[in-house]
Design a protein around this motif. Structure first.
Motif, PDB file in Angstrom:
ATOM      1  N   ALA A 166      -8.483  34.796 -18.577  1.00  0.00           N
ATOM      2  CA  ALA A 166      -9.676  33.811 -18.946  1.00  0.00           C
ATOM      3  C   ALA A 166     -10.556  34.798 -19.903  1.00  0.00           C
ATOM      4  N   GLU A 167     -10.745  35.910 -19.485  1.00  0.00           N
ATOM      5  CA  GLU A 167     -11.789  36.899 -20.229  1.00  0.00           C
ATOM      6  C   GLU A 167     -11.135  37.262 -21.445  1.00  0.00           C
ATOM      7  N   ALA A 168      -9.953  37.460 -21.354  1.00  0.00           N
ATOM      8  CA  ALA A 168      -9.341  37.816 -22.879  1.00  0.00           C
ATOM      9  C   ALA A 168      -9.577  36.837 -23.835  1.00  0.00           C
ATOM     10  N   HIS A 169      -9.156  35.467 -23.362  1.00  0.00           N
ATOM     11  CA  HIS A 169      -9.606  34.504 -24.190  1.00  0.00           C
ATOM     12  C   HIS A 169     -10.990  34.051 -24.577  1.00  0.00           C
ATOM     13  N   TYR A 170     -11.864  34.231 -23.551  1.00  0.00           N
ATOM     14  CA  TYR A 170     -13.371  33.868 -23.938  1.00  0.00           C
ATOM     15  C   TYR A 170     -13.894  35.242 -24.975  1.00  0.00           C
ATOM     16  N   ARG A 171     -13.172  36.443 -24.789  1.00  0.00           N
ATOM     17  CA  ARG A 171     -13.723  37.419 -25.435  1.00  0.00           C
ATOM     18  C   ARG A 171     -13.324  37.077 -27.020  1.00  0.00           C
ATOM     19  N   ARG A 172     -12.316  36.568 -27.193  1.00  0.00           N
ATOM     20  CA  ARG A 172     -11.536  36.435 -28.655  1.00  0.00           C
ATOM     21  C   ARG A 172     -12.481  35.256 -29.124  1.00  0.00           C
ATOM     22  N   ILE A 173     -12.853  34.143 -28.431  1.00  0.00           N
ATOM     23  CA  ILE A 173     -13.872  33.221 -29.166  1.00  0.00           C
ATOM     24  C   ILE A 173     -14.972  33.846 -29.370  1.00  0.00           C
ATOM     25  N   VAL A 174     -15.482  34.799 -28.494  1.00  0.00           N
ATOM     26  CA  VAL A 174     -17.023  35.165 -29.071  1.00  0.00           C
ATOM     27  C   VAL A 174     -16.817  35.972 -30.263  1.00  0.00           C
ATOM     28  N   GLU A 175     -15.648  36.867 -30.442  1.00  0.00           N
ATOM     29  CA  GLU A 175     -15.457  37.561 -31.745  1.00  0.00           C
ATOM     30  C   GLU A 175     -15.215  37.106 -33.020  1.00  0.00           C
ATOM     31  N   ILE A 176     -14.547  35.659 -32.730  1.00  0.00           N
ATOM     32  CA  ILE A 176     -14.308  35.459 -33.756  1.00  0.00           C
ATOM     33  C   ILE A 176     -14.940  33.983 -34.293  1.00  0.00           C
ATOM     34  N   TYR A 177     -15.748  33.587 -33.349  1.00  0.00           N
ATOM     35  CA  TYR A 177     -16.271  32.040 -33.490  1.00  0.00           C
ATOM     36  C   TYR A 177     -17.122  31.861 -34.784  1.00  0.00           C
ATOM     37  N   ASP A 178     -17.959  32.796 -35.277  1.00  0.00           N
ATOM     38  CA  ASP A 178     -18.681  32.575 -36.395  1.00  0.00           C
ATOM     39  C   ASP A 178     -18.043  32.139 -37.628  1.00  0.00           C
ATOM     40  N   ASP A 179     -16.825  33.023 -37.925  1.00  0.00           N
ATOM     41  CA  ASP A 179     -15.985  32.793 -39.224  1.00  0.00           C
ATOM     42  C   ASP A 179     -15.248  31.621 -38.952  1.00  0.00           C
ATOM     43  N   GLU A 180     -14.409  31.550 -37.638  1.00  0.00           N
ATOM     44  CA  GLU A 180     -13.515  30.707 -37.371  1.00  0.00           C
ATOM     45  C   GLU A 180     -13.968  29.280 -37.493  1.00  0.00           C
ATOM     46  N   SER A 181     -15.239  29.006 -37.018  1.00  0.00           N
ATOM     47  CA  SER A 181     -15.838  27.640 -36.690  1.00  0.00           C
ATOM     48  C   SER A 181     -15.985  27.295 -38.045  1.00  0.00           C
ATOM     49  N   GLN A 182     -15.928  27.881 -39.248  1.00  0.00           N
ATOM     50  CA  GLN A 182     -16.025  27.230 -40.482  1.00  0.00           C
ATOM     51  C   GLN A 182     -14.844  26.856 -41.331  1.00  0.00           C
ATOM     52  N   ARG A 183     -13.735  27.163 -40.559  1.00  0.00           N
ATOM     53  CA  ARG A 183     -12.447  26.733 -41.094  1.00  0.00           C
ATOM     54  C   ARG A 183     -12.344  25.052 -41.349  1.00  0.00           C
ATOM     55  N   SER A 184     -11.625  24.910 -42.334  1.00  0.00           N
ATOM     56  CA  SER A 184     -11.554  23.350 -42.633  1.00  0.00           C
ATOM     57  C   SER A 184     -10.416  22.727 -41.871  1.00  0.00           C
ATOM     58  N   LEU A 185     -10.482  22.593 -40.697  1.00  0.00           N
ATOM     59  CA  LEU A 185      -9.333  22.121 -39.844  1.00  0.00           C
ATOM     60  C   LEU A 185      -9.936  20.811 -39.628  1.00  0.00           C
ATOM     61  N   GLU A 186      -8.927  19.499 -39.501  1.00  0.00           N
ATOM     62  CA  GLU A 186      -9.297  18.338 -39.047  1.00  0.00           C
ATOM     63  C   GLU A 186      -9.804  18.299 -37.700  1.00  0.00           C
ATOM     64  N   GLU A 187      -8.999  19.083 -36.735  1.00  0.00           N
ATOM     65  CA  GLU A 187      -9.359  18.929 -35.396  1.00  0.00           C
ATOM     66  C   GLU A 187     -10.672  19.713 -35.066  1.00  0.00           C
ATOM     67  N   TYR A 188     -11.056  20.603 -35.666  1.00  0.00           N
ATOM     68  CA  TYR A 188     -12.378  20.858 -35.606  1.00  0.00           C
ATOM     69  C   TYR A 188     -13.527  20.007 -35.865  1.00  0.00           C
ATOM     70  N   SER A 189     -13.438  19.490 -37.173  1.00  0.00           N
ATOM     71  CA  SER A 189     -14.271  18.194 -37.217  1.00  0.00           C
ATOM     72  C   SER A 189     -14.168  16.995 -36.325  1.00  0.00           C
ATOM     73  N   MET A 190     -12.902  16.895 -35.960  1.00  0.00           N
ATOM     74  CA  MET A 190     -12.741  15.712 -35.043  1.00  0.00           C
ATOM     75  C   MET A 190     -13.409  15.947 -33.793  1.00  0.00           C
ATOM     76  N   HIS A 191     -13.300  17.126 -33.254  1.00  0.00           N
ATOM     77  CA  HIS A 191     -13.983  17.600 -31.747  1.00  0.00           C
ATOM     78  C   HIS A 191     -15.233  18.393 -32.120  1.00  0.00           C
ATOM     79  N   SER A 192     -16.056  18.062 -33.178  1.00  0.00           N
ATOM     80  CA  SER A 192     -17.102  18.912 -33.319  1.00  0.00           C
ATOM     81  C   SER A 192     -18.156  18.888 -32.110  1.00  0.00           C
ATOM     82  N   GLN A 193     -18.123  18.147 -31.393  1.00  0.00           N
ATOM     83  CA  GLN A 193     -19.246  18.098 -30.469  1.00  0.00           C
ATOM     84  C   GLN A 193     -18.789  19.065 -29.027  1.00  0.00           C
ATOM     85  N   ILE A 194     -17.241  19.419 -29.001  1.00  0.00           N
ATOM     86  CA  ILE A 194     -16.813  20.309 -28.225  1.00  0.00           C
ATOM     87  C   ILE A 194     -16.911  21.832 -28.928  1.00  0.00           C
TER      88      ILE A 194
END
Length: 209
Positions: A166-194
């Motif tokens: 779990a720690e490895a996955h969470y660390r990866r989220i923190v590392e990439i979140y700012d750039d990755e969250s800007q990707r134009s993926l439909e599921e990111y838009s659909m689940h924007s509240q998450i």
């Protein structure tokens, strides 16, 4: 999986612990349902087991017949029904539709990444924690930076007691979140509240390690 964890998961699936499990999942499900209703309004509700094509129409129109839908449409409709039930604490409805929704997604394979995320969430809600983790890892194997896949893997790993994973996955989220969250993926838009809470959740977990 330990014997105790297997017994607990079996009790969840059988319904003995489902209200407790729903209490733990309700907030995440509510975020999902609110976000989905904002970005992807769908047709009317899934009919209950007692409804028929001759039933009175619902407020939003005739009750849908999922037998006329494509496999993925039927799976998505059942997923929405389960998550709505979870969000309001309706354990009876959630227990009724969970196995149907899980089976529907498995019939609809091969799934896209959003479908795998839905299946992981359903398995986690049902207490099928190893299956939930496997579904999430399918996402990460195809797209190692997929935030929803990483989050689903982290959450399932936590509940399995696999805290290092779990720690490895969470660390990866923190590392990439700012750039990755800007990707134009439909599921990111659909689940924007998450999406808006993923980094905070990851940071909270890591702060306790």
């Amino acid at each position: 999986m330990s014997r105790e964890r297997k017994d607990a998961a079996a009790e969840v699936v059988s319904g003995q612990n489902l209200p407790w499990w729903i209490a733990g999942a309700a907030m995440f499900a509510l975020i999902f349902v609110v976000g989905l209703s904002m970005v992807r309004p769908g047709p009317g509700p899934v009919p209950t087991a007692g409804s028929s094509s001759g039933a009175a129409p619902a407020a939003g129109g005739a009750l849908p017949d999922i037998s006329q839908m494509s496999p993925i449409e039927a799976a998505d409709r059942l997923f929405n029904r389960v998550m709505t039930s979870v969000s309001v604490g309706d354990s009876a409805a959630a227990q009724q539709f969970l196995p149907m929704a899980i089976a529907a997604y498995n019939r609809a394979r091969p799934l896209n990444l959003d479908g795998l995320f839905h299946l992981s969430m359903l398995n986690r809600t049902a207490g099928n924690l190893e299956a939930a983790l496997d579904n999430a890892l399918e996402i990460v194997e195809e797209d190692p930076n997929h935030l929803l896949g990483l989050a689903a893997a982290a959450e399932a790993a936590v509940e399995l007691g696999e805290l290092d994973e779990a720690e490895a996955h969470y660390r990866r989220i923190v590392e990439i979140y700012d750039d990755e969250s800007q990707r134009s993926l439909e599921e990111y838009s659909m689940h924007s509240q998450i999406m808006t809470v993923l980094k905070e959740e990851a940071e909270q977990f890591l702060a306790g390690r």
